[in-house]
Design a protein around this motif. Structure first.
Motif, PDB file in Angstrom:
ATOM      1  N   GLY A 159       1.083  -1.182  -0.153  1.00  0.00           N
ATOM      2  CA  GLY A 159       0.247  -0.150  -0.107  1.00  0.00           C
ATOM      3  C   GLY A 159       0.605   1.407   0.121  1.00  0.00           C
ATOM      4  N   THR A 160      -0.088   2.292  -0.463  1.00  0.00           N
ATOM      5  CA  THR A 160       0.904   3.424  -0.593  1.00  0.00           C
ATOM      6  C   THR A 160      -0.242   4.533   0.741  1.00  0.00           C
ATOM      7  OG1 THR A 160       0.225   4.273  -3.001  1.00  0.00           O
ATOM      8  CG2 THR A 160       1.760   3.029  -2.325  1.00  0.00           C
ATOM      9  N   ILE A 161       0.763   5.895   0.571  1.00  0.00           N
ATOM     10  CA  ILE A 161      -0.463   7.415   1.013  1.00  0.00           C
ATOM     11  C   ILE A 161      -1.342   7.379   0.325  1.00  0.00           C
ATOM     12  CG2 ILE A 161       0.001   9.339   1.574  1.00  0.00           C
ATOM     13  CD1 ILE A 161       2.495   8.985   2.932  1.00  0.00           C
ATOM     14  N   THR A 162      -1.125   7.327  -0.819  1.00  0.00           N
ATOM     15  CA  THR A 162      -1.964   8.470  -1.890  1.00  0.00           C
ATOM     16  C   THR A 162      -3.339   6.733  -2.577  1.00  0.00           C
ATOM     17  OG1 THR A 162      -1.094   7.841  -4.029  1.00  0.00           O
ATOM     18  CG2 THR A 162      -0.609   9.931  -2.933  1.00  0.00           C
ATOM     19  N   GLY A 163      -3.006   4.983  -2.010  1.00  0.00           N
ATOM     20  CA  GLY A 163      -3.801   4.588  -1.997  1.00  0.00           C
ATOM     21  C   GLY A 163      -3.596   3.859  -3.683  1.00  0.00           C
ATOM     22  N   VAL A 164      -4.283   3.195  -4.403  1.00  0.00           N
ATOM     23  CA  VAL A 164      -4.471   2.311  -5.488  1.00  0.00           C
ATOM     24  C   VAL A 164      -4.542   3.247  -6.776  1.00  0.00           C
ATOM     25  CG1 VAL A 164      -6.005   0.959  -6.733  1.00  0.00           C
ATOM     26  CG2 VAL A 164      -5.962   0.246  -4.707  1.00  0.00           C
ATOM     27  N   PRO A 165      -3.420   3.344  -7.717  1.00  0.00           N
ATOM     28  CA  PRO A 165      -3.519   4.122  -8.979  1.00  0.00           C
ATOM     29  C   PRO A 165      -4.563   4.103  -9.619  1.00  0.00           C
ATOM     30  CG  PRO A 165      -2.135   2.741  -9.012  1.00  0.00           C
ATOM     31  CD  PRO A 165      -3.025   1.979  -7.621  1.00  0.00           C
ATOM     32  N   ALA A 166      -5.178   4.662 -10.594  1.00  0.00           N
ATOM     33  CA  ALA A 166      -5.813   5.156 -11.289  1.00  0.00           C
ATOM     34  C   ALA A 166      -5.924   4.996 -12.528  1.00  0.00           C
ATOM     35  CB  ALA A 166      -7.004   5.459 -11.190  1.00  0.00           C
ATOM     36  N   ARG A 167      -6.468   4.577 -13.718  1.00  0.00           N
ATOM     37  CA  ARG A 167      -6.023   5.223 -14.966  1.00  0.00           C
ATOM     38  C   ARG A 167      -5.996   6.659 -14.839  1.00  0.00           C
ATOM     39  NH1 ARG A 167      -9.896   1.143 -17.847  1.00  0.00           N
ATOM     40  NH2 ARG A 167     -11.774   2.563 -16.125  1.00  0.00           N
ATOM     41  N   SER A 168      -6.718   7.740 -14.387  1.00  0.00           N
ATOM     42  CA  SER A 168      -6.933   8.418 -15.057  1.00  0.00           C
ATOM     43  C   SER A 168      -7.420   9.269 -13.634  1.00  0.00           C
ATOM     44  CB  SER A 168      -7.499   9.212 -15.565  1.00  0.00           C
ATOM     45  OG  SER A 168      -9.195   8.973 -15.165  1.00  0.00           O
ATOM     46  N   ASN A 169      -7.404  10.304 -13.122  1.00  0.00           N
ATOM     47  CA  ASN A 169      -7.735  11.683 -12.080  1.00  0.00           C
ATOM     48  C   ASN A 169      -9.369  11.376 -11.917  1.00  0.00           C
ATOM     49  OD1 ASN A 169      -4.694  12.795 -11.435  1.00  0.00           O
ATOM     50  ND2 ASN A 169      -4.680  14.349 -12.397  1.00  0.00           N
ATOM     51  N   LEU A 170      -9.429  11.725 -13.379  1.00  0.00           N
ATOM     52  CA  LEU A 170     -11.089  11.449 -12.855  1.00  0.00           C
ATOM     53  C   LEU A 170     -11.473  10.106 -12.221  1.00  0.00           C
ATOM     54  CD1 LEU A 170     -13.691  13.084 -12.379  1.00  0.00           C
ATOM     55  CD2 LEU A 170     -13.717  11.863 -15.630  1.00  0.00           C
ATOM     56  N   GLU A 171     -10.952   9.023 -12.610  1.00  0.00           N
ATOM     57  CA  GLU A 171     -11.540   8.238 -12.083  1.00  0.00           C
ATOM     58  C   GLU A 171     -11.342   7.530 -10.670  1.00  0.00           C
ATOM     59  OE1 GLU A 171     -11.014   2.698 -13.410  1.00  0.00           O
ATOM     60  OE2 GLU A 171      -8.883   3.843 -14.407  1.00  0.00           O
ATOM     61  N   LYS A 172      -9.655   7.713 -10.405  1.00  0.00           N
ATOM     62  CA  LYS A 172      -9.530   7.998  -9.312  1.00  0.00           C
ATOM     63  C   LYS A 172      -9.949   8.877  -7.681  1.00  0.00           C
ATOM     64  CE  LYS A 172      -6.727   7.372  -5.233  1.00  0.00           C
ATOM     65  NZ  LYS A 172      -6.083   6.325  -5.068  1.00  0.00           N
ATOM     66  N   LEU A 173     -10.370   9.610  -8.707  1.00  0.00           N
ATOM     67  CA  LEU A 173     -11.836  11.114  -7.823  1.00  0.00           C
ATOM     68  C   LEU A 173     -13.061  10.000  -7.562  1.00  0.00           C
ATOM     69  CD1 LEU A 173     -11.836  13.206  -6.735  1.00  0.00           C
ATOM     70  CD2 LEU A 173     -12.813  14.316  -8.641  1.00  0.00           C
ATOM     71  N   TRP A 174     -13.446   9.329  -8.270  1.00  0.00           N
ATOM     72  CA  TRP A 174     -14.687   8.879  -8.127  1.00  0.00           C
ATOM     73  C   TRP A 174     -14.703   7.292  -7.522  1.00  0.00           C
ATOM     74  CZ3 TRP A 174     -17.887  12.178  -9.769  1.00  0.00           C
ATOM     75  CH2 TRP A 174     -17.875  12.844 -11.377  1.00  0.00           C
ATOM     76  N   LEU A 175     -13.077   6.934  -7.176  1.00  0.00           N
ATOM     77  CA  LEU A 175     -13.134   4.997  -6.744  1.00  0.00           C
ATOM     78  C   LEU A 175     -13.244   6.130  -5.343  1.00  0.00           C
ATOM     79  CD1 LEU A 175     -10.253   3.416  -8.608  1.00  0.00           C
ATOM     80  CD2 LEU A 175     -13.298   3.050  -7.993  1.00  0.00           C
ATOM     81  N   ALA A 176     -12.247   7.249  -4.869  1.00  0.00           N
ATOM     82  CA  ALA A 176     -12.251   7.816  -3.407  1.00  0.00           C
ATOM     83  C   ALA A 176     -13.972   8.038  -3.283  1.00  0.00           C
ATOM     84  CB  ALA A 176     -11.505   8.998  -3.520  1.00  0.00           C
ATOM     85  N   PHE A 177     -14.823   8.739  -3.602  1.00  0.00           N
ATOM     86  CA  PHE A 177     -15.946   8.930  -3.548  1.00  0.00           C
ATOM     87  C   PHE A 177     -16.489   7.724  -3.016  1.00  0.00           C
ATOM     88  CE2 PHE A 177     -16.553  13.316  -6.281  1.00  0.00           C
ATOM     89  CZ  PHE A 177     -15.329  13.497  -5.160  1.00  0.00           C
ATOM     90  N   GLU A 178     -16.381   6.823  -4.394  1.00  0.00           N
ATOM     91  CA  GLU A 178     -17.217   5.642  -3.390  1.00  0.00           C
ATOM     92  C   GLU A 178     -16.550   4.888  -2.227  1.00  0.00           C
ATOM     93  OE1 GLU A 178     -18.708   0.925  -5.263  1.00  0.00           O
ATOM     94  OE2 GLU A 178     -17.295   2.413  -6.762  1.00  0.00           O
ATOM     95  N   ALA A 179     -15.405   5.186  -2.042  1.00  0.00           N
ATOM     96  CA  ALA A 179     -14.486   4.832  -1.193  1.00  0.00           C
ATOM     97  C   ALA A 179     -15.492   5.253   0.987  1.00  0.00           C
ATOM     98  CB  ALA A 179     -13.380   4.577  -0.458  1.00  0.00           C
ATOM     99  N   LEU A 180     -15.363   6.168   0.348  1.00  0.00           N
ATOM    100  CA  LEU A 180     -16.318   7.143   1.231  1.00  0.00           C
ATOM    101  C   LEU A 180     -17.926   6.858   2.171  1.00  0.00           C
ATOM    102  CD1 LEU A 180     -14.602  11.211   0.860  1.00  0.00           C
ATOM    103  CD2 LEU A 180     -14.831   9.227   2.389  1.00  0.00           C
ATOM    104  N   ALA A 181     -18.645   6.393   0.597  1.00  0.00           N
ATOM    105  CA  ALA A 181     -19.500   5.897   0.866  1.00  0.00           C
ATOM    106  C   ALA A 181     -20.250   4.407   1.594  1.00  0.00           C
ATOM    107  CB  ALA A 181     -20.148   5.945  -1.217  1.00  0.00           C
ATOM    108  N   ASP A 182     -18.937   3.734   1.113  1.00  0.00           N
ATOM    109  CA  ASP A 182     -19.262   2.420   1.351  1.00  0.00           C
ATOM    110  C   ASP A 182     -18.950   2.515   3.367  1.00  0.00           C
ATOM    111  OD1 ASP A 182     -19.086   1.324  -0.551  1.00  0.00           O
ATOM    112  OD2 ASP A 182     -17.036   0.660  -0.823  1.00  0.00           O
ATOM    113  N   VAL A 183     -18.177   3.371   3.603  1.00  0.00           N
ATOM    114  CA  VAL A 183     -17.615   3.845   4.771  1.00  0.00           C
ATOM    115  C   VAL A 183     -18.557   4.050   5.621  1.00  0.00           C
ATOM    116  CG1 VAL A 183     -15.822   5.291   7.290  1.00  0.00           C
ATOM    117  CG2 VAL A 183     -15.173   3.918   4.253  1.00  0.00           C
ATOM    118  N   ALA A 184     -19.111   5.161   4.983  1.00  0.00           N
ATOM    119  CA  ALA A 184     -20.714   5.126   5.780  1.00  0.00           C
ATOM    120  C   ALA A 184     -21.694   4.404   5.281  1.00  0.00           C
ATOM    121  CB  ALA A 184     -20.725   6.726   4.350  1.00  0.00           C
ATOM    122  N   PHE A 185     -22.018   3.877   5.044  1.00  0.00           N
ATOM    123  CA  PHE A 185     -22.642   2.840   4.971  1.00  0.00           C
ATOM    124  C   PHE A 185     -22.354   2.050   6.564  1.00  0.00           C
ATOM    125  CE2 PHE A 185     -24.116  -1.543   4.174  1.00  0.00           C
ATOM    126  CZ  PHE A 185     -25.197  -1.494   4.255  1.00  0.00           C
ATOM    127  N   ALA A 186     -21.230   1.981   6.094  1.00  0.00           N
ATOM    128  CA  ALA A 186     -20.540   0.179   7.413  1.00  0.00           C
ATOM    129  C   ALA A 186     -21.016   1.315   9.006  1.00  0.00           C
ATOM    130  CB  ALA A 186     -19.629  -0.223   7.195  1.00  0.00           C
TER     131      ALA A 186
END
Length: 468
Positions: free
Chosen positions: A217-244
């Motif tokens: 692992g790294t400080i910034t997390g899993v790399p994505a194909r683009s900055n936009l995709e990274k942003l979407w995945l980070a947003f989804e991760a926040l929502a998953d934590v919110a569900f938990a």
């Protein structure tokens, strides 16, 4: 305040006067039964996605987010606990037996209808998520056994539909349990299973870190194909934590099972604080150890990453514990829906025999059971519908993200804050008023970004499936 001084809400009075309901069961719950309900409800499908969430957010933002969401859960729960009795949080004579009753009392019928949409949606959606998760865990057991018998290159393609149907059949049977007061034993079993698989998942991840000889692992997390995709995945991760994390929708139902004295809000706050500390500890262990073990290849469901891991029987045990836990947790989140629907129909049709009559039958070696025709039909239809939707959208992380984002702000922030402000008669623009409104606005921001990311992933997954 003793039980004899309690007064019913206007809706329950109307139902009782029409002869459509029986006397409320005697409240015998304690801090420990409340803790069992909470742990069974909170350590659920969401904990399995936390390693993936940490992987998207990275080593700093991931753990910090989990701690922040735990803090939000504490604040929201404490606000709700004081809204159980009215007008005084400890000695008020009116009890709010559910989240919906409290919203109606403090904020009015219009707000209650709005809240009802979110409340029933999160409870219903959780049933869908738990059906998906249970089937995935059964599939993981089958694949693990297949690898053990035939080697890691053995074909092991297993579908989820049959296992979802089987889970649905079990829930149809359990859904005939009359009410929340009758499922204490089920919550204890579910809570024990929660501890078991969370502990096993954390332990397996820790062992894999040792086996790897390095922390991935790294400080910034899993790399994505683009900055936009990274942003979407980070947003989804926040929502998953919110569900938990938040569980506000069932706090008042659990609090209504507690005996008094001592005042229910004191008992519930103590149980909630213990429950949130315990669950946050397991969340951090599962999320951080899971990311450390798998790094960029962290799976959406943590335990599916151990399908080829030894000892395979321990992985099977963890997945079996998940299934048993979700069998009980499904009922914990479904009983409030059942109670709301049955009270409403009984109020509207007080003279209906279909709604109010009971059929008694005796099973050898068991006690006599009483079944209500409406209960059988409605609850069976409910379970069938959640099973059908789970089969249509079997996307674990995206479904959890959408559910978490949709309901996080209204149920964990807006309604608890607004009811508490009314309960305490806090003056507008006072320091306390500004603090609570700021807290609510920050939670709204989390909901918006989480919903955007989760919907983007859900729609993208559905389109990719159609193209394939």
């Amino acid at each position: 305040m003793g039980e004899e001084d309690d007064q019913q809400s206007p809706l329950l009075k109307s139902i009782s006067s029409a002869g459509a309901s029986q006397e409320p069961p005697k409240r015998t719950g304690t801090q420990w039964t409340a803790l069992a309900h909470l742990i069974a409800a909170v350590i659920g499908a969401g904990v399995l996605s936390l390693a993936w969430s940490v992987a998207q957010l990275g080593w700093i933002l991931g753990p910090v987010c989990m701690i922040c969401f735990a803090g939000i859960a504490v604040v929201s729960t404490f606000l709700l606990c004081d809204c159980y009795r009215y007008p005084d949080p400890e000695y008020g004579t009116t009890r709010n037996r559910s989240f919906m009753e409290a919203v109606k009392l403090y904020l009015g019928e219009k707000q209650q209808r709005i809240c009802g949409v979110f409340a029933q949606e999160v409870l219903y959606g959780t049933g869908i998520a738990y059906t998906i998760t249970a089937a995935a865990s059964v599939r993981a057991i089958l694949r693990s056994n297949c690898y053990h018998r035939g080697g890691y290159n053995a074909p092991s393609q297993y579908g989820d539909s049959f296992h979802m149907l089987l889970f649905g059949v079990v829930e149809i049977l359990l859904s005939q349990i009359p009410d929340f007061h009758s499922i204490g034993w089920l919550s204890v079993i579910a809570a024990a299973m929660s501890f078991s698989y969370a502990f096993i998942g954390s332990g397996l991840s820790f062992l894999k870190v040792i086996e790897n000889g390095t922390v991935k692992g790294t400080i910034t997390g899993v790399p994505a194909r683009s900055n936009l995709e990274k942003l979407w995945l980070a947003f989804e991760a926040l929502a998953d934590v919110a569900f938990a994390c938040p569980f506000t929708i069932i706090v008042l139902e659990i609090q209504d099972t507690l005996k008094s004295p001592p005042p229910e809000n004191q008992t519930m706050k103590a149980a909630s604080l213990k429950g949130i500390v315990i669950t946050t500890f397991f969340y951090l262990c599962c999320g951080c150890f899971g990311y450390a073990a798998f790094g960029d290849s962290t799976p959406g469901n943590l335990l599916t990453g151990f399908e080829s891991f030894e000892p395979y029987w321990l992985v099977d045990l963890a997945n079996a514990c998940i299934v048993l836990h979700l069998v009980g947790a499904y009922q914990i989140f479904s009983q409030p829906v059942f109670a709301t629907a049955e009270r409403w129909f009984a109020f509207r049709f007080p003279d209906s025999g279909f709604l109010n009559n009971y059929i008694s039958f005796k099973i050898p070696l068991f006690r006599t059971f009483q079944l209500n025709p409406f209960r059988v039909v409605f609850r069976t239809t409910y379970v069938v519908s959640t099973t059908a939707l789970a089969m249509s959208f079997p996307y674990f992380n995206s479904v959890l993200g959408v559910l978490g984002a949709l309901n996080f702000w209204p149920l964990a922030a807006y309604f608890p804050v607004e009811m508490y402000l009314k309960q305490k008669k806090i003056r507008a623009w006072s320091r306390e008023w500004i603090c609570y409104r700021t807290y609510s606005c920050l939670c709204l921001l989390v909901t918006l970004v989480g919903l955007i990311g989760s919907l983007e992933e859900l729609v993208g997954a559905r389109l990719d499936e159609k193209i394939m």
